[in-house]
Design a protein around this motif. Structure first.
Motif, PDB file in Angstrom:
ATOM      1  N   THR A  65     -11.155  17.906  12.456  1.00 40.85           N
ATOM      2  CA  THR A  65     -10.958  19.357  12.414  1.00 40.85           C
ATOM      3  C   THR A  65     -10.788  19.916  13.819  1.00 40.85           C
ATOM      4  OG1 THR A  65     -13.354  19.756  12.442  1.00 40.85           O
ATOM      5  CG2 THR A  65     -12.268  19.671  10.291  1.00 40.85           C
ATOM      6  N   VAL A  67     -10.945  23.893  15.606  1.00 38.22           N
ATOM      7  CA  VAL A  67     -11.323  25.288  15.372  1.00 38.22           C
ATOM      8  C   VAL A  67     -11.081  26.093  16.637  1.00 38.22           C
ATOM      9  CG1 VAL A  67     -13.151  26.872  14.662  1.00 38.22           C
ATOM     10  CG2 VAL A  67     -13.122  24.545  13.748  1.00 38.22           C
ATOM     11  N   VAL A 212      -4.686  24.353   6.737  1.00 34.95           N
ATOM     12  CA  VAL A 212      -4.805  25.420   7.736  1.00 34.95           C
ATOM     13  C   VAL A 212      -5.461  26.637   7.093  1.00 34.95           C
ATOM     14  CG1 VAL A 212      -3.584  26.888   9.373  1.00 34.95           C
ATOM     15  CG2 VAL A 212      -2.725  24.593   8.891  1.00 34.95           C
ATOM     16  N   LEU A 214      -7.298  30.459   7.910  1.00 37.36           N
ATOM     17  CA  LEU A 214      -7.362  31.492   8.938  1.00 37.36           C
ATOM     18  C   LEU A 214      -7.879  32.786   8.342  1.00 37.36           C
ATOM     19  CD1 LEU A 214      -4.519  33.109   8.126  1.00 37.36           C
ATOM     20  CD2 LEU A 214      -3.518  31.263   9.467  1.00 37.36           C
ATOM     21  N   GLN A 244      -6.837  20.207  16.886  1.00 40.36           N
ATOM     22  CA  GLN A 244      -7.373  21.146  17.868  1.00 40.36           C
ATOM     23  C   GLN A 244      -6.247  21.805  18.655  1.00 40.36           C
ATOM     24  OE1 GLN A 244     -10.764  22.090  18.212  1.00 40.36           O
ATOM     25  NE2 GLN A 244      -9.598  23.708  19.230  1.00 40.36           N
ATOM     26  N   ALA A 247      -4.736  24.431  16.362  1.00 40.50           N
ATOM     27  CA  ALA A 247      -5.591  25.615  16.230  1.00 40.50           C
ATOM     28  C   ALA A 247      -5.526  26.475  17.489  1.00 40.50           C
ATOM     29  CB  ALA A 247      -7.025  25.188  15.934  1.00 40.50           C
ATOM     30  N   VAL A 266      -9.077  30.365  13.464  1.00 42.89           N
ATOM     31  CA  VAL A 266      -8.104  29.414  12.928  1.00 42.89           C
ATOM     32  C   VAL A 266      -8.801  28.064  12.777  1.00 42.89           C
ATOM     33  CG1 VAL A 266      -5.897  28.248  13.227  1.00 42.89           C
ATOM     34  CG2 VAL A 266      -6.194  30.593  14.080  1.00 42.89           C
ATOM     35  N   VAL A 267      -8.679  27.477  11.607  1.00 43.94           N
ATOM     36  CA  VAL A 267      -9.245  26.151  11.345  1.00 43.94           C
ATOM     37  C   VAL A 267      -8.116  25.241  10.860  1.00 43.94           C
ATOM     38  CG1 VAL A 267     -10.889  24.793  10.009  1.00 43.94           C
ATOM     39  CG2 VAL A 267     -11.477  27.130  10.719  1.00 43.94           C
ATOM     40  N   VAL A 268      -7.971  24.096  11.497  1.00 41.34           N
ATOM     41  CA  VAL A 268      -6.988  23.101  11.071  1.00 41.34           C
ATOM     42  C   VAL A 268      -7.730  21.797  10.792  1.00 41.34           C
ATOM     43  CG1 VAL A 268      -4.894  21.827  11.642  1.00 41.34           C
ATOM     44  CG2 VAL A 268      -5.179  24.185  12.463  1.00 41.34           C
TER      45      VAL A 268
END
Length: 277
Positions: A65, A67, A212, A214, A244, A247, A266-268
């Motif tokens: 992940t 963030v 993704v 958000l 990362q 994001a 934002v999280v990927v």
């Protein structure tokens, strides 16, 4: 073992040798034709005394992940909270919540939502039941009504199946080689009304996939009228294998040159098929 291959071995090393449990798992995997790994909490070394070693089939997917976040202008703390929780049954839970407004009060609201989600997911409850219970906890509080959004996803690392429940959130984007898919949210935030529909959406990964998530401040900061289409075009030019970096780039794009008017998160989460060592 949850429908997957599991082995319990009774073994000992010769003489004074010490053999890593991972090496034993690799050797056993070659015999049975599956990739195996030691169960979490199992021993890490096999030595000269007879011992038990529990092995399990390794997940098909591994994940990472990224963030990126910043608070609204004038706020010292973001009102958004996020969690990536690994469950013992080979599932991963992603949860993102945006409290009403910004600042410490909004943070407390979203923090409560995320913490409750973690406990309920660990207890094995369904996404729908969890959302209903969290909604009840928020509605029954005394004082001012302060709803929060809920972006909740549970991914099976063995099958690539993802179950999603969204309440009052921007779309979630599934970023795959074949294209980018949007998961929409048509419901109001939790804590807003006493009744919450337990509707979930299920999808299955077609190979490597990035999820993704958000908050609405990010989407609203993008230019143009069709902000979802704009974001899809941006994602199509980026690499999902570096979550990362992705994001950070999306947050930088949302921030632009002006102070943010809302909290931005934002999280990927990138899910890739494992390759044998």
């Amino acid at each position: 073992m949850n429908g997957r291959l599991g082995l319990v071995l009774q073994l000992q090393a010769r003489g004074r040798r010490c053999v890593p449990a991972r090496s034993v798992a690799a050797a056993a995997g070659r015999v049975v034709g599956r990739e195996l790994r030691p169960v979490d909490g199992s021993r890490t070394i096999v030595h000269g005394e007879l011992c038990s070693l529990e092995l399990e089939e390794a997940p098909v997917y591994e994940f990472e992940t990224g963030v990126a976040r910043c608070p609204a202008a004038g706020s010292e703390i973001s009102g958004d909270n996020f969690s990536a929780l690994c469950l013992p049954d080979g599932k991963v839970v992603l949860c993102l919540s945006d409290g009403m407004g910004s600042g410490r009060q909004a943070w407390a609201e979203s923090d409560q939502v995320v913490e409750l989600c973690e406990h309920l997911m660990e207890a094995g409850l369904s996404l729908g039941t969890s959302a209903r219970m969290i909604n009840t906890a928020l509605v029954l509080r005394q004082g001012e009504q302060r709803p929060a959004t809920l972006d909740l996803h549970r991914i099976d690392l063995y099958t690539g199946e993802m179950e999603s429940l969204k309440r009052g959130t921007p779309p979630t984007f599934l970023w795959q080689k074949e294209g980018i898919r949007c998961l929409e949210s048509g419901q109001s935030p939790i804590g807003w009304t006493e009744i919450v529909k337990e509707e979930t959406v299920s999808v299955k990964f077609a190979g490597d996939t990035a999820v993704v998530l958000l908050t609405d401040g990010v989407l609203e900061a993008f230019p143009g009228e069709d902000k979802e289409e704009f974001l899809q075009a941006v994602l199509a030019r980026m690499s999902p294998s570096q979550p990362q970096d992705a994001a950070d780039a999306l947050l930088a794009l949302a921030r632009g040159s002006e102070p943010p008017r809302d909290d931005l998160t934002v999280v990927v989460a990138a899910f890739q098929k494992r390759t044998e060592d």
